[in-house]
Design an enzyme around this catalytic site. Structure first.
Site, PDB file in Angstrom:
ATOM      1  N   THR A   1      -6.776   1.263   5.098  1.00  0.00           N
ATOM      2  CA  THR A   1      -6.285   0.497   6.244  1.00  0.00           C
ATOM      3  C   THR A   1      -7.204   0.657   7.444  1.00  0.00           C
ATOM      4  O   THR A   1      -7.616  -0.337   8.069  1.00  0.00           O
ATOM      5  CB  THR A   1      -4.856   0.933   6.605  1.00  0.00           C
ATOM      6  OG1 THR A   1      -4.000   0.733   5.471  1.00  0.00           O
ATOM      7  CG2 THR A   1      -4.323   0.110   7.770  1.00  0.00           C
TER       8      THR A   1
ATOM      9  N   CYS B   1       4.522 -13.597 -11.487  1.00  0.00           N
ATOM     10  CA  CYS B   1       3.283 -13.010 -10.970  1.00  0.00           C
ATOM     11  C   CYS B   1       3.458 -12.423  -9.570  1.00  0.00           C
ATOM     12  O   CYS B   1       3.902 -13.113  -8.650  1.00  0.00           O
ATOM     13  CB  CYS B   1       2.191 -14.069 -10.946  1.00  0.00           C
ATOM     14  SG  CYS B   1       0.620 -13.493 -10.279  1.00  0.00           S
TER      15      CYS B   1
ATOM     16  N   ARG C   1      -0.386  -3.867  -6.956  1.00  0.00           N
ATOM     17  CA  ARG C   1      -1.565  -4.487  -6.339  1.00  0.00           C
ATOM     18  C   ARG C   1      -2.817  -3.767  -6.822  1.00  0.00           C
ATOM     19  O   ARG C   1      -2.823  -2.532  -6.935  1.00  0.00           O
ATOM     20  CB  ARG C   1      -1.481  -4.382  -4.811  1.00  0.00           C
ATOM     21  CG  ARG C   1      -2.563  -5.161  -4.063  1.00  0.00           C
ATOM     22  CD  ARG C   1      -2.335  -6.655  -4.160  1.00  0.00           C
ATOM     23  NE  ARG C   1      -3.255  -7.431  -3.348  1.00  0.00           N
ATOM     24  CZ  ARG C   1      -4.394  -7.981  -3.806  1.00  0.00           C
ATOM     25  NH1 ARG C   1      -4.773  -7.772  -5.051  1.00  0.00           N
ATOM     26  NH2 ARG C   1      -5.142  -8.720  -3.019  1.00  0.00           N
TER      27      ARG C   1
ATOM     28  N   SER D   1       0.866  -1.171   0.000  1.00  0.00           N
ATOM     29  CA  SER D   1       0.000   0.000   0.000  1.00  0.00           C
ATOM     30  C   SER D   1       0.900   1.217   0.000  1.00  0.00           C
ATOM     31  O   SER D   1       2.089   1.114   0.287  1.00  0.00           O
ATOM     32  CB  SER D   1      -0.896   0.016   1.228  1.00  0.00           C
ATOM     33  OG  SER D   1      -1.738   1.154   1.227  1.00  0.00           O
TER      34      SER D   1
ATOM     35  N   CYS E   1      -5.125  -9.069 -14.043  1.00  0.00           N
ATOM     36  CA  CYS E   1      -5.588  -9.883 -15.161  1.00  0.00           C
ATOM     37  C   CYS E   1      -6.979 -10.439 -14.901  1.00  0.00           C
ATOM     38  O   CYS E   1      -7.818 -10.510 -15.804  1.00  0.00           O
ATOM     39  CB  CYS E   1      -4.595 -11.009 -15.445  1.00  0.00           C
ATOM     40  SG  CYS E   1      -4.249 -12.085 -14.027  1.00  0.00           S
TER      41      CYS E   1
ATOM     42  N   CYS F   1      -0.672  -6.184 -17.453  1.00  0.00           N
ATOM     43  CA  CYS F   1       0.070  -6.879 -16.399  1.00  0.00           C
ATOM     44  C   CYS F   1       1.349  -6.121 -16.088  1.00  0.00           C
ATOM     45  O   CYS F   1       2.147  -5.846 -16.990  1.00  0.00           O
ATOM     46  CB  CYS F   1       0.409  -8.302 -16.818  1.00  0.00           C
ATOM     47  SG  CYS F   1       1.501  -9.151 -15.639  1.00  0.00           S
TER      48      CYS F   1
ATOM     49  N   CYS G   1      -1.124  -9.330  -8.220  1.00  0.00           N
ATOM     50  CA  CYS G   1      -1.857  -8.056  -8.206  1.00  0.00           C
ATOM     51  C   CYS G   1      -3.322  -8.241  -8.575  1.00  0.00           C
ATOM     52  O   CYS G   1      -4.144  -7.379  -8.268  1.00  0.00           O
ATOM     53  CB  CYS G   1      -1.193  -7.028  -9.119  1.00  0.00           C
ATOM     54  SG  CYS G   1      -1.440  -7.308 -10.887  1.00  0.00           S
TER      55      CYS G   1
END
Length: 550
Positions: A339, A519, A303, A54, A525, A495, A522
């Site tokens: 959060t 990968c 992310r 984050s 896709c 991606c 995140c």
């Protein structure tokens, strides 16, 4: 081999802010009541915090409630915000700095802290374990288990030691079933099991379409002479254009470091857009370059975030369990913060579950008490007051939408008697490549901008190579038969980790290649594929990124 099983009062899937806050609150109540309670948290990352990414500027409101003495306990909130700046980038060279008086109140950060959310999560994990919570990192929850009456019974972790061909290797170990009276799903945005629960219980039938962005972030060591601990910089505009929206952030944290990133809304239409390359281009703008020049990039990650807000919230309760945190979409996009909201949702869930257990509930019941507690909470009020923020930006664009949000938030406090809607699915907004011109992105210079593979290396991403691919295709023919001719196969560009490629053999015949080893989990896709043909499933436990100080 048959799967073994373990029994708990509560099983929590995901050791993020929501899951760990729920675990801590459960044990706080149990210890205060001198009641025995077994709580288990399952985490697919190699350690607590490994997969947490984050910005992050956080409010301490939920933390103040969970641990009023968090400072004495050593919570890693070390850098209070000292200054806010907001820019509108006009082009690659110029920008306009907006005065604070014209900025929506939701984006003011007085009293907030710049943190590594991964480190905050690691600290929360320590608090949970000290209270008696059992945490199992390195185990991916891969299956929802149900009772005969359809209520949730618990979860099963994935088998270990399965080869890419589906055979059992020498290291094979079957997954374990974890049964519970209540199971809380805190997987984060676009959770693999959460998606199944949405479908199984029709949790989103009365909600607006969920909306997403992809956040790409880097951590930099910078020249100490340029370091301004507590400085928060946000902005929008260039390089995003042509209906593609989003915004950037740059925060001066401690230890002569800054975090810099770009959030790109995933409702964009142009299939040639590459969020990764837009971010690399962005860092050359003087507003950002002045902070980064002379520094060194030390970490990278990406992310997806759920940004639909209040209007897109699903029903969070179902027989035997709850969805909490970003698995339910509790992020407040008007604040660019999730959060404190995720933590509060976990705490409310914990209080409802504990009350049910104290009343002698043996599981399977739908916790309607949670809905009442949620509607009576500051979390509900905060999300409700910002319900128009995202739809206004989508409908009216950054200028008119920003003006609407200023009036709504600063003058009416989010209480305008209208509710804007945006029910267009993000993936469905992509238009054919024939309507656009391919984008010639500048080559990375290796100083401010970089390529995908060197970036993935800095994320410490690793997967056991000989395992089934966790990026599954409903129909393997779609990428070449439909997505390539219509959309120039956009997976190659959306991606941020170079997972998807269209490669040609010696005869010039294309094939669709999936580099699952790259990968970073995140989920972009799974969200943006225009055919909704890619399904992200959990890989073997411990796989994926390992984010330090992110």
């Amino acid at each position: 081999m048959e799967r073994e099983s373990m029994e708990f009062d509560v099983v929590i899937v995901g050791a993020g802010p929501a899951g760990l806050s729920a675990a801590c609150r459960l044990m706080q109540q149990a210890n205060a009541a001198e009641q025995e309670l077994t709580v288990c948290v399952v985490e697919k990352g190699s350690e607590v915090g490994a997969h947490i990414l984050s910005g992050a500027v956080i409010e301490s409101r939920a933390l103040d409630e969970l641990f009023p003495d968090w400072k004495e306990r050593g919570a890693p909130l070390n850098t209070p915000v000292t200054e806010d700046e907001l820019y509108l980038l006009k082009d690659g060279e110029s920008a306009k700095k907006l005065p604070n008086a014209l900025i929506p109140k939701t984006m003011h950060n007085e009293g907030n802290y710049i943190v590594s959310l991964g480190n905050v999560t690691r600290w929360l994990g320590e608090q949970a374990e000290s209270l008696g919570v059992e945490i199992f990192p390195g185990f991916a929850a891969s299956e929802v288990l149900y009772h005969d009456d359809g209520s949730v019974k618990g979860i099963a972790t994935g088998d270990m030691g399965i080869g890419a061909d589906g055979s059992e290797k020498d290291s094979y170990m079957p997954g374990m079933e974890l049964h519970a009276k209540y199971t809380l799903f805190a997987e984060g945005c676009r959770g693999h099991l959460g998606k199944q629960l949405y479908s199984q219980f029709e949790l989103d039938k009365d909600a607006d379409a969920q909306h997403y962005g992809i956040g790409i972030k880097e951590l930099w060591d910078i020249d100490p002479a340029k370091h301004k601990p507590g400085l928060v910089v946000h902005g929008s505009g260039w390089p995003l254009s042509g209906g593609t929206s989003g915004g950037f952030f740059l925060y001066h944290t401690d230890d002569n470091q800054v975090v810099v990133g770009l959030i790109v809304d995933l409702n964009y239409a142009n299939p040639y857009i590459s969020p990764f390359d837009e971010f690399q281009r962005l860092k050359h703008h003087p507003v950002l370059k002045q902070h980064l020049e002379g520094g060194k990039r030390v970490s990278y990650g990406a992310r997806a975030i759920a940004k639909g807000g209040f209007n897109a919230l699903p029903e969070m309760v179902f027989p035997g369990g709850l969805l909490i945190g970003c698995n339910a979409g509790t992020l407040n996009f008007a604040k660019i913060k999730g959060t404190h909201t995720a933590m509060k949702s976990g705490m409310l869930a914990a209080e409802s579950v504990f009350a049910a257990l104290q009343a002698g509930c043996t599981g399977g019941k739908k916790l309607d008490s949670f809905n009442t507690a949620f509607k009576d909470s500051w979390l509900y009020e905060e999300l409700y007051r910002t319900r128009n923020f995202g739809p206004a930006m989508h409908k009216f664009g950054p200028f008119l939408g920003g003006a609407f949000n200023f009036i709504d938030q600063n003058i009416f406090g989010g209480k305008l008697p209208i509710t804007l809607r945006d029910n267009h699915e993000d993936y469905a907004q992509m238009r054919p490549a024939s309507e656009f011109t391919p984008i010639a992105y500048p080559k990375p210079d290796g100083v401010l901008s970089f390529d995908k593979l060197s970036s993935v290396f800095l994320s410490n991403t690793n997967h056991e190579e000989d395992q089934p691919c966790h990026l599954t295709l409903k129909d393997p023919s779609v990428p070449l038969a439909k997505n390539l001719p219509t959309y120039a196969e956009p997976a190659q560009r959306y991606c941020p980790a170079g997972v998807y490629e269209v490669v040609e053999d010696d005869a010039g015949q294309p094939s669709f290649q999936i580099n699952a080893q790259n990968c970073v989990h995140c989920k972009t896709c799974d969200i943006k594929d225009p055919a909704q043909n890619i399904v992200w499933v959990t890989p073997e436990g411990t796989g994926g990124p390992n984010y330090p100080n992110m």
